[in-house]
Design a protein around this motif. Structure first.
Motif, PDB file in Angstrom:
ATOM      1  N   GLY A 104       4.949  28.402 -12.587  1.00 45.08           N
ATOM      2  CA  GLY A 104       6.237  28.069 -13.168  1.00 45.08           C
ATOM      3  C   GLY A 104       7.380  28.626 -12.335  1.00 45.08           C
ATOM      4  O   GLY A 104       7.319  29.763 -11.860  1.00 45.08           O
ATOM      5  N   LEU A 105       8.393  27.809 -12.128  1.00 46.12           N
ATOM      6  CA  LEU A 105       9.574  28.204 -11.371  1.00 46.12           C
ATOM      7  C   LEU A 105      10.827  27.868 -12.169  1.00 46.12           C
ATOM      8  O   LEU A 105      10.854  26.862 -12.875  1.00 46.12           O
ATOM      9  N   PRO A 106      11.879  28.693 -12.072  1.00 47.10           N
ATOM     10  CA  PRO A 106      13.137  28.355 -12.750  1.00 47.10           C
ATOM     11  C   PRO A 106      13.699  27.034 -12.246  1.00 47.10           C
ATOM     12  O   PRO A 106      13.505  26.668 -11.077  1.00 47.10           O
ATOM     13  N   LEU A 107      14.375  26.333 -13.111  1.00 47.10           N
ATOM     14  CA  LEU A 107      14.935  25.024 -12.755  1.00 47.10           C
ATOM     15  C   LEU A 107      15.813  25.077 -11.519  1.00 47.10           C
ATOM     16  O   LEU A 107      15.875  24.138 -10.742  1.00 47.10           O
ATOM     17  N   ASP A 151       0.253  29.103 -15.552  1.00 42.79           N
ATOM     18  CA  ASP A 151      -0.594  30.291 -15.415  1.00 42.79           C
ATOM     19  C   ASP A 151       0.211  31.524 -15.025  1.00 42.79           C
ATOM     20  O   ASP A 151      -0.125  32.639 -15.423  1.00 42.79           O
ATOM     21  N   VAL A 152       1.243  31.331 -14.242  1.00 44.35           N
ATOM     22  CA  VAL A 152       2.066  32.447 -13.798  1.00 44.35           C
ATOM     23  C   VAL A 152       3.495  31.945 -13.635  1.00 44.35           C
ATOM     24  O   VAL A 152       3.720  30.799 -13.243  1.00 44.35           O
ATOM     25  N   MET A 153       4.465  32.792 -13.971  1.00 48.30           N
ATOM     26  CA  MET A 153       5.874  32.422 -13.859  1.00 48.30           C
ATOM     27  C   MET A 153       6.540  33.329 -12.845  1.00 48.30           C
ATOM     28  O   MET A 153       6.368  34.559 -12.886  1.00 48.30           O
ATOM     29  N   ILE A 154       7.296  32.744 -11.938  1.00 47.59           N
ATOM     30  CA  ILE A 154       8.099  33.499 -10.988  1.00 47.59           C
ATOM     31  C   ILE A 154       9.519  33.576 -11.535  1.00 47.59           C
ATOM     32  O   ILE A 154      10.130  32.549 -11.823  1.00 47.59           O
ATOM     33  N   VAL A 155      10.030  34.794 -11.697  1.00 44.86           N
ATOM     34  CA  VAL A 155      11.334  34.983 -12.329  1.00 44.86           C
ATOM     35  C   VAL A 155      12.178  35.931 -11.497  1.00 44.86           C
ATOM     36  O   VAL A 155      11.651  36.704 -10.690  1.00 44.86           O
ATOM     37  N   PRO A 156      13.501  35.913 -11.684  1.00 42.91           N
ATOM     38  CA  PRO A 156      14.336  36.932 -11.053  1.00 42.91           C
ATOM     39  C   PRO A 156      13.928  38.316 -11.534  1.00 42.91           C
ATOM     40  O   PRO A 156      13.362  38.475 -12.617  1.00 42.91           O
ATOM     41  N   HIS A 171       6.320  43.222  -9.202  1.00 44.15           N
ATOM     42  CA  HIS A 171       7.428  42.871  -8.314  1.00 44.15           C
ATOM     43  C   HIS A 171       6.855  42.170  -7.092  1.00 44.15           C
ATOM     44  O   HIS A 171       5.845  42.604  -6.531  1.00 44.15           O
ATOM     45  N   ILE A 172       7.482  41.110  -6.674  1.00 41.74           N
ATOM     46  CA  ILE A 172       7.037  40.401  -5.473  1.00 41.74           C
ATOM     47  C   ILE A 172       7.869  40.812  -4.257  1.00 41.74           C
ATOM     48  O   ILE A 172       7.362  41.003  -3.164  1.00 41.74           O
ATOM     49  N   MET A 173       9.164  40.953  -4.451  1.00 38.91           N
ATOM     50  CA  MET A 173      10.040  41.294  -3.333  1.00 38.91           C
ATOM     51  C   MET A 173      11.292  41.967  -3.867  1.00 38.91           C
ATOM     52  O   MET A 173      11.632  41.850  -5.038  1.00 38.91           O
ATOM     53  N   CYS A 276      17.920  43.348  -5.941  1.00 38.14           N
ATOM     54  CA  CYS A 276      17.539  42.100  -6.591  1.00 38.14           C
ATOM     55  C   CYS A 276      16.154  41.751  -6.079  1.00 38.14           C
ATOM     56  O   CYS A 276      15.631  42.392  -5.174  1.00 38.14           O
ATOM     57  N   GLY A 277      15.559  40.758  -6.642  1.00 36.65           N
ATOM     58  CA  GLY A 277      14.232  40.396  -6.179  1.00 36.65           C
ATOM     59  C   GLY A 277      13.551  39.410  -7.105  1.00 36.65           C
ATOM     60  O   GLY A 277      14.181  38.763  -7.931  1.00 36.65           O
ATOM     61  N   LEU A 278      12.238  39.338  -6.941  1.00 37.26           N
ATOM     62  CA  LEU A 278      11.426  38.406  -7.703  1.00 37.26           C
ATOM     63  C   LEU A 278      10.298  39.151  -8.402  1.00 37.26           C
ATOM     64  O   LEU A 278       9.741  40.110  -7.856  1.00 37.26           O
ATOM     65  N   ASP A 279       9.965  38.692  -9.594  1.00 36.11           N
ATOM     66  CA  ASP A 279       8.810  39.193 -10.328  1.00 36.11           C
ATOM     67  C   ASP A 279       7.875  38.028 -10.621  1.00 36.11           C
ATOM     68  O   ASP A 279       8.312  36.883 -10.744  1.00 36.11           O
ATOM     69  N   ALA A 280       6.609  38.337 -10.734  1.00 32.84           N
ATOM     70  CA  ALA A 280       5.612  37.382 -11.210  1.00 32.84           C
ATOM     71  C   ALA A 280       5.088  37.882 -12.546  1.00 32.84           C
ATOM     72  O   ALA A 280       4.798  39.068 -12.707  1.00 32.84           O
ATOM     73  N   VAL A 281       4.968  36.968 -13.520  1.00 30.72           N
ATOM     74  CA  VAL A 281       4.550  37.329 -14.873  1.00 30.72           C
ATOM     75  C   VAL A 281       3.422  36.387 -15.303  1.00 30.72           C
ATOM     76  O   VAL A 281       3.504  35.181 -15.084  1.00 30.72           O
ATOM     77  N   TRP A 282       2.373  36.968 -15.899  1.00 32.33           N
ATOM     78  CA  TRP A 282       1.299  36.141 -16.450  1.00 32.33           C
ATOM     79  C   TRP A 282       0.710  36.854 -17.660  1.00 32.33           C
ATOM     80  O   TRP A 282       0.962  38.047 -17.883  1.00 32.33           O
ATOM     81  N   LEU A 283      -0.035  36.127 -18.474  1.00 32.91           N
ATOM     82  CA  LEU A 283      -0.628  36.717 -19.658  1.00 32.91           C
ATOM     83  C   LEU A 283      -1.706  37.717 -19.251  1.00 32.91           C
ATOM     84  O   LEU A 283      -2.498  37.460 -18.337  1.00 32.91           O
TER      85      LEU A 283
END
Length: 315
Positions: A104-107, A151-156, A171-173, A276-283
């Motif tokens: 999943g990616l933000p619009l 399955d996984v969401m990439i979010v700010p 955290h991804i970056m 700032c950066g990116l996070d990945a989130v999953w159940l």
């Protein structure tokens, strides 16, 4: 005591029995289970014959469970739930063994190719993977994650308290934030710009109704320097934040990887002491091994695009 073969009793018979027990009416139970009443009655009678005991007192209106019927209803309800859960779990396992991964990616991130390139590389390295991505609105991605649509969401970048207890995340970056302005802004002639220099500037920001976290972050950063931001206007489209700059005294604060304009009329400065950066989130219960595989590949793509950033938190 009557002896019977357990194989003579089907899960379907048990479901029919529980439906009658719940509805206390053969006609209503037949309608609920999409079966004719005579066929339902015949199956219940066959079940009673196998067990050697009556399950319902048919002289009562509405019908009532006999003592034996209450016993079997109590014993069989949790078993049928467990059976259904096991079948659903097997379907999920089959999906996993088939190699499904939906990211999943933000619009607003349709402009950024790193996420897609990482997916293509994953599919190349793991031929069994069925990879796809899905763009989600800020208000809906949590639902999509919970319901298994992704399955996984990439979010700010998010603060740890913002994550739910049943999520796994990493955290991804990370990198400093940017302040962007028109080249005609007097601040653009400087070698560096920080929040202290922005007291009199007018901020073009994401609408708090669209991107509340981004708006909150700017307010928190300016508060650390003892002032509230002067809001010029809200940008309703997060994918075109820099494009909303119109005047010489306006600025935009954005994440480096979300800068959406390389116009020669725009000047950008990294802001020290910001992150700032990116996070990945999953159940947490999602054991799909391709999640981590994808995140490693995504990190490589991002490192190639943004040299010097930190990506050390991927598990």
């Amino acid at each position: 005591m009557k002896h019977y073969n357990i194989l003579d009793i089907s899960i379907y018979q048990i479901d029919l029995f529980l439906a009658v027990a719940e509805e206390a009416n053969f006609s209503d139970a037949a309608l609920k289970m999409n079966i004719t009443q005579p066929a339902l009655t015949k199956r219940i009678q066959a079940l009673e014959s196998i067990l050697g005991v009556p399950l319902f007192n048919r002289d009562k209106r509405p019908i009532e469970l006999t003592e034996a019927g209450r016993y079997f209803a109590q014993q069989w309800r949790p078993l049928t739930k467990q059976f259904t859960a096991s079948v659903n779990n097997m379907r999920e396992f089959q999906d996993l063994s088939a190699g499904r991964l939906i990211v999943g990616l933000p619009l607003s991130w349709k402009l950024f190719p790193e996420f897609q390139r990482a997916g293509r590389q994953l599919a190349k390295e793991h031929e069994a993977v069925s990879f796809s991505w899905k763009y989600e609105a800020p208000v809906r991605w949590r639902i999509a994650l919970a319901e298994g649509e992704i399955d996984v969401m990439i979010v700010p970048w998010m603060d740890e308290p913002s994550f739910e207890s049943d999520w796994s995340w990493t955290h991804i970056m990370q990198m400093p934030k940017l302040v962007c302005m028109l080249q005609s802004n007097p601040l653009s002639a400087r070698d560096s710009v920080g929040y202290e220099d922005l007291r009199t500037q007018h901020f073009v920001v994401d609408s708090p109704n669209v991107m509340p976290m981004c708006y909150k972050s700017i307010c928190q950063d300016t508060e650390k320097h003892g002032y509230e931001p002067i809001i010029a206007r809200y940008a309703l489209d997060p994918s075109d934040l820099i494009g909303c700059l119109e005047h010489d005294n306006e600025v935009v604060i954005c994440d480096r990887y979300l800068r959406n304009s390389d116009s020669e009329h725009i000047k950008c400065f990294p802001i020290s002491d910001t992150v700032c950066g990116l996070d990945a989130v999953w159940l947490e219960n999602n054991v799909n091994p391709y999640i981590v595989c994808y995140l490693y590949l995504l990190r490589e793509e991002l490192e190639n695009t943004y040299p010097g950033m930190s990506c050390h938190d991927i598990p």
